[in-house]
Write a protein that holds these residues in place. Structure first.
Motif, PDB file in Angstrom:
ATOM      1  N   HIS A 176      -0.448  10.466   3.892  1.00  0.00           N
ATOM      2  CA  HIS A 176      -1.179  10.851   5.094  1.00  0.00           C
ATOM      3  C   HIS A 176      -2.085  12.047   4.806  1.00  0.00           C
ATOM      4  O   HIS A 176      -1.726  12.973   4.101  1.00  0.00           O
ATOM      5  CB  HIS A 176      -0.220  11.206   6.234  1.00  0.00           C
ATOM      6  CG  HIS A 176      -0.924  11.349   7.539  1.00  0.00           C
ATOM      7  ND1 HIS A 176      -1.468  12.526   7.971  1.00  0.00           N
ATOM      8  CD2 HIS A 176      -1.222  10.423   8.489  1.00  0.00           C
ATOM      9  CE1 HIS A 176      -2.058  12.334   9.133  1.00  0.00           C
ATOM     10  NE2 HIS A 176      -1.911  11.073   9.477  1.00  0.00           N
ATOM     11  N   GLY A 177      -3.288  11.982   5.341  1.00  0.00           N
ATOM     12  CA  GLY A 177      -4.278  13.007   5.096  1.00  0.00           C
ATOM     13  C   GLY A 177      -5.241  12.643   3.991  1.00  0.00           C
ATOM     14  O   GLY A 177      -6.314  13.238   3.863  1.00  0.00           O
ATOM     15  N   VAL A 178      -4.853  11.650   3.171  1.00  0.00           N
ATOM     16  CA  VAL A 178      -5.695  11.245   2.037  1.00  0.00           C
ATOM     17  C   VAL A 178      -6.205   9.829   2.208  1.00  0.00           C
ATOM     18  O   VAL A 178      -7.414   9.586   2.217  1.00  0.00           O
ATOM     19  CB  VAL A 178      -4.930  11.386   0.699  1.00  0.00           C
ATOM     20  CG1 VAL A 178      -5.778  10.875  -0.468  1.00  0.00           C
ATOM     21  CG2 VAL A 178      -4.534  12.842   0.465  1.00  0.00           C
ATOM     22  N   ASN A 179      -5.300   8.860   2.364  1.00  0.00           N
ATOM     23  CA  ASN A 179      -5.757   7.471   2.432  1.00  0.00           C
ATOM     24  C   ASN A 179      -5.172   6.693   3.608  1.00  0.00           C
ATOM     25  O   ASN A 179      -5.180   5.463   3.592  1.00  0.00           O
ATOM     26  CB  ASN A 179      -5.448   6.743   1.119  1.00  0.00           C
ATOM     27  CG  ASN A 179      -3.951   6.559   0.884  1.00  0.00           C
ATOM     28  OD1 ASN A 179      -3.130   7.309   1.413  1.00  0.00           O
ATOM     29  ND2 ASN A 179      -3.600   5.554   0.088  1.00  0.00           N
ATOM     30  N   HIS A 180      -4.663   7.387   4.622  1.00  0.00           N
ATOM     31  CA  HIS A 180      -4.069   6.658   5.753  1.00  0.00           C
ATOM     32  C   HIS A 180      -5.104   5.872   6.538  1.00  0.00           C
ATOM     33  O   HIS A 180      -4.779   4.907   7.217  1.00  0.00           O
ATOM     34  CB  HIS A 180      -3.310   7.618   6.685  1.00  0.00           C
ATOM     35  CG  HIS A 180      -4.172   8.621   7.382  1.00  0.00           C
ATOM     36  ND1 HIS A 180      -4.572   9.798   6.783  1.00  0.00           N
ATOM     37  CD2 HIS A 180      -4.702   8.631   8.627  1.00  0.00           C
ATOM     38  CE1 HIS A 180      -5.310  10.482   7.629  1.00  0.00           C
ATOM     39  NE2 HIS A 180      -5.402   9.804   8.755  1.00  0.00           N
TER      40      HIS A 180
ATOM     41  N   LYS B 253       0.829  -1.199   0.000  1.00  0.00           N
ATOM     42  CA  LYS B 253       0.000   0.000   0.000  1.00  0.00           C
ATOM     43  C   LYS B 253       0.867   1.255   0.000  1.00  0.00           C
ATOM     44  O   LYS B 253       1.817   1.367   0.762  1.00  0.00           O
ATOM     45  CB  LYS B 253      -0.912   0.023   1.229  1.00  0.00           C
ATOM     46  CG  LYS B 253      -2.032  -1.001   1.203  1.00  0.00           C
ATOM     47  CD  LYS B 253      -2.943  -0.841   2.417  1.00  0.00           C
ATOM     48  CE  LYS B 253      -4.096  -1.832   2.371  1.00  0.00           C
ATOM     49  NZ  LYS B 253      -4.995  -1.699   3.551  1.00  0.00           N
ATOM     50  N   ASN B 254       0.539   2.191  -0.884  1.00  0.00           N
ATOM     51  CA  ASN B 254       1.201   3.493  -0.921  1.00  0.00           C
ATOM     52  C   ASN B 254       0.315   4.499  -0.189  1.00  0.00           C
ATOM     53  O   ASN B 254      -0.790   4.809  -0.650  1.00  0.00           O
ATOM     54  CB  ASN B 254       1.437   3.939  -2.368  1.00  0.00           C
ATOM     55  CG  ASN B 254       2.634   3.258  -3.004  1.00  0.00           C
ATOM     56  OD1 ASN B 254       3.624   3.879  -3.324  1.00  0.00           O
ATOM     57  ND2 ASN B 254       2.542   1.940  -3.180  1.00  0.00           N
ATOM     58  N   ILE B 255       0.806   5.006   0.928  1.00  0.00           N
ATOM     59  CA  ILE B 255      -0.002   5.831   1.811  1.00  0.00           C
ATOM     60  C   ILE B 255       0.431   7.289   1.754  1.00  0.00           C
ATOM     61  O   ILE B 255       1.611   7.611   1.893  1.00  0.00           O
ATOM     62  CB  ILE B 255       0.087   5.321   3.271  1.00  0.00           C
ATOM     63  CG1 ILE B 255      -0.396   3.861   3.357  1.00  0.00           C
ATOM     64  CG2 ILE B 255      -0.712   6.221   4.198  1.00  0.00           C
ATOM     65  CD1 ILE B 255      -1.827   3.636   2.927  1.00  0.00           C
TER      66      ILE B 255
ATOM     67  N   ALA C 134      -2.799   6.760  -8.602  1.00  0.00           N
ATOM     68  CA  ALA C 134      -3.898   5.797  -8.647  1.00  0.00           C
ATOM     69  C   ALA C 134      -3.988   4.963  -7.377  1.00  0.00           C
ATOM     70  O   ALA C 134      -5.073   4.549  -6.979  1.00  0.00           O
ATOM     71  CB  ALA C 134      -3.755   4.896  -9.864  1.00  0.00           C
ATOM     72  N   LYS C 135      -2.844   4.717  -6.718  1.00  0.00           N
ATOM     73  CA  LYS C 135      -2.874   3.921  -5.495  1.00  0.00           C
ATOM     74  C   LYS C 135      -3.488   4.686  -4.335  1.00  0.00           C
ATOM     75  O   LYS C 135      -4.113   4.093  -3.458  1.00  0.00           O
ATOM     76  CB  LYS C 135      -1.462   3.456  -5.129  1.00  0.00           C
ATOM     77  CG  LYS C 135      -0.959   2.309  -5.980  1.00  0.00           C
ATOM     78  CD  LYS C 135       0.242   1.632  -5.334  1.00  0.00           C
ATOM     79  CE  LYS C 135       0.606   0.336  -6.045  1.00  0.00           C
ATOM     80  NZ  LYS C 135       1.677  -0.409  -5.361  1.00  0.00           N
ATOM     81  N   ALA C 136      -3.303   6.002  -4.331  1.00  0.00           N
ATOM     82  CA  ALA C 136      -3.859   6.813  -3.250  1.00  0.00           C
ATOM     83  C   ALA C 136      -5.240   7.357  -3.593  1.00  0.00           C
ATOM     84  O   ALA C 136      -6.091   7.511  -2.713  1.00  0.00           O
ATOM     85  CB  ALA C 136      -2.918   7.975  -2.928  1.00  0.00           C
ATOM     86  N   LEU C 137      -5.471   7.644  -4.879  1.00  0.00           N
ATOM     87  CA  LEU C 137      -6.759   8.154  -5.349  1.00  0.00           C
ATOM     88  C   LEU C 137      -7.230   7.314  -6.528  1.00  0.00           C
ATOM     89  O   LEU C 137      -7.082   7.703  -7.682  1.00  0.00           O
ATOM     90  CB  LEU C 137      -6.629   9.619  -5.781  1.00  0.00           C
ATOM     91  CG  LEU C 137      -6.552  10.696  -4.702  1.00  0.00           C
ATOM     92  CD1 LEU C 137      -6.351  12.060  -5.347  1.00  0.00           C
ATOM     93  CD2 LEU C 137      -7.795  10.709  -3.831  1.00  0.00           C
TER      94      LEU C 137
END
Length: 477
Positions: A268-272, A264-266, A352-355
């Motif tokens: 912070h503030g978006v998909n953590h 997982k590519n994280i 794409a991994k985060a959004l």
């Protein structure tokens, strides 16, 4: 008139000096960090505190007077508080616009009531952290972790793993931590214990473990248990390689580079929040991904993004050559201090991994330039509908002030800022409001980011989240 200005300055300076011991006591005794518009005042000088107050005009369109924030800080200091982050800048501005007739004391107590101890608090024990690698990001992470030790609760940097570089290795490692050509001197004291191969920074003993093989280390032999290991070497990026770090004493592994495969590519503030307790291997993506994803999310949430091309003007890195020499990458063999170097960036595909909703809508390229730190990302956006410059700028300003991404997105409205002004910025990115261009459904947004320090702050936030020591923020957004 000049005398009046100087008298006013001395009065403000006196109040700032009075703030310093209060801020320090709250931090060391209660793990309470005092902020002014997301900028920590811990260990700041009187002038640093005044500059933080002065900066507020860039984003609030009005001055923040220290005469207004000081009474709020005094009230906070008289409360029995649990670990938290309290922004006296936001509180002072909010109180100024509050029309209920409350006293400063009553308003402040109401605003931070969630941080007031009630005797039922169950605090997480301190969590050990190990750094694997001690390069540019590793040393900045060390600085941040030492800075955030506070009262001794929360995160504790226990060890650093490196390859031995020579007989004088330990002294050289300590010297590089003490002095940095970009970020300045270490804020504190550093001692070297040669006998025990330990660096003691601000009273924190950091064991230097010499090893080139992660599978050869038993961290429990050093009294390290249930630790988070941060790999900042980038040598392994997939689950199989990173799993080598899951040794006795290590509970989770965090990579400071884009992860491959199912890692997982994280951001912070978006998909953590997508992380679960079972995620023991994760990536913090890249500095550029952390810079662009929060703003892309903010824009997409309101306007919709049909397409975006990201062009980054990026400072050179250790991966490049000082002088022309062989390099496996295209163009990167040419001298970094002498050339602008067109190269690829993986940030666009990493979006794409985060959004996931923006999959296939983002492309990117990068130009490496002869500066040592601070980069810029230009988002060339095609929106789903038309808007105007004032609306877009106001939206990004509001997100930077009053959203869960306020620690990721900073905001500045000045036509005089240049890259060195953002060295040491703790945000993932800073929106340059004056450079924003909008025409119909097309927009160009310029983002500054300290690709070293700002990114390191994002990594620490992820580690705080997975260990449960990311303390609540007041006033709450």
């Amino acid at each position: 008139m000049t005398g009046d200005a100087f008298t006013a300055w001395k009065r403000r300076e006196e109040l700032a000096e009075a703030m310093i011991p209060i801020i320090g006591q709250l931090y060391r005794q209660h793990d309470v960090t005092i902020l002014v518009h997301s900028r920590s005042l811990v260990n700041k000088s009187a002038v640093g505190i005044l500059k933080a107050h002065r900066f507020v005009r860039q984003i609030e369109k009005e001055e923040l007077k220290i005469e207004d924030s000081y009474p709020i800080l005094k009230t906070i200091s008289e409360l029995d508080l649990t670990p938290s982050r309290i922004d006296i800048g936001y509180l002072a501005i909010a109180y100024k616009h509050d029309n209920r007739g409350l006293s400063v004391e009553d308003f402040t107590r109401e605003a931070v009531k969630g941080a007031i101890a009630n005797g039922d608090e169950d605090r997480n024990p301190p969590r050990d952290v190990v750094l694997y690698g001690f390069g540019r990001i590793g040393r900045l992470l060390a600085r941040l972790l030492i800075e955030k030790t506070g009262s001794g609760n929360g995160l504790r940097l226990r060890a650093v793993v490196v390859r031995r570089g020579g007989d004088n290795d330990l002294m050289k490692r300590a010297s590089l931590l003490r002095r940095d050509s970009v970020h300045g001197l270490f804020n504190g004291t550093i001692h070297v214990d040669l006998e025990n191969e330990t660096i003691i920074a601000n009273g924190n003993p950091i064991k230097i473990i010499y090893s080139g093989d992660p599978t050869s280390i038993d961290y429990t032999e050093y009294g390290i248990n249930n630790a988070v290991l941060i790999d900042n070497t980038g040598k392994w990026r997939d689950r199989e390689g990173l799993s080598q770090h899951l040794r006795p004493g290590i509970d989770k592994v965090v990579l400071t580079a884009p992860g491959k495969g199912d890692v997982k590519n994280i951001v912070h503030g978006v998909n953590h929040e997508t992380l679960s307790a079972d995620d023991n291997i994760l990536s913090c993506a890249s500095c550029t991904t952390n810079a662009i994803v929060p703003v892309l999310k903010a824009v997409n949430d309101k306007y919709g993004v049909e397409y975006c091309h990201v062009e980054t003007v990026h400072s050179f890195t250790n991966d490049q050559n000082l002088l022309d020499n062989y390099h496996k990458g295209d163009r990167r063999g040419r001298s970094a201090p002498l050339n602008m170097v067109l190269t690829e960036t993986g940030a666009a595909s990493a979006v794409a991994k985060a959004l996931p909703e923006l999959t296939g809508r983002v492309t990117g390229s990068s130009i490496r330039v002869p500066t040592p730190d601070v980069s810029m990302a230009m988002l060339n956006l095609t929106l789903d509908g038309e808007t105007n410059r004032d609306d877009l700028v106001d939206h990004l300003r509001t997100v930077s002030l009053k959203s869960p991404m306020q620690r990721q997105i900073d905001f500045i409205a000045s036509t005089e800022t240049v890259s060195t002004d953002f060295v040491g910025s703790r945000a993932a990115c800073v929106v340059d409001a004056e450079a924003t261009i909008v025409q119909g459904n097309h927009a160009v947004v310029y983002l500054w980011y300290d690709n070293e320090f700002g990114y390191s702050c994002q990594v620490v936030r992820v580690v705080q989240h997975i260990t449960g020591v990311l303390y609540p923020h007041f006033p709450q957004v």
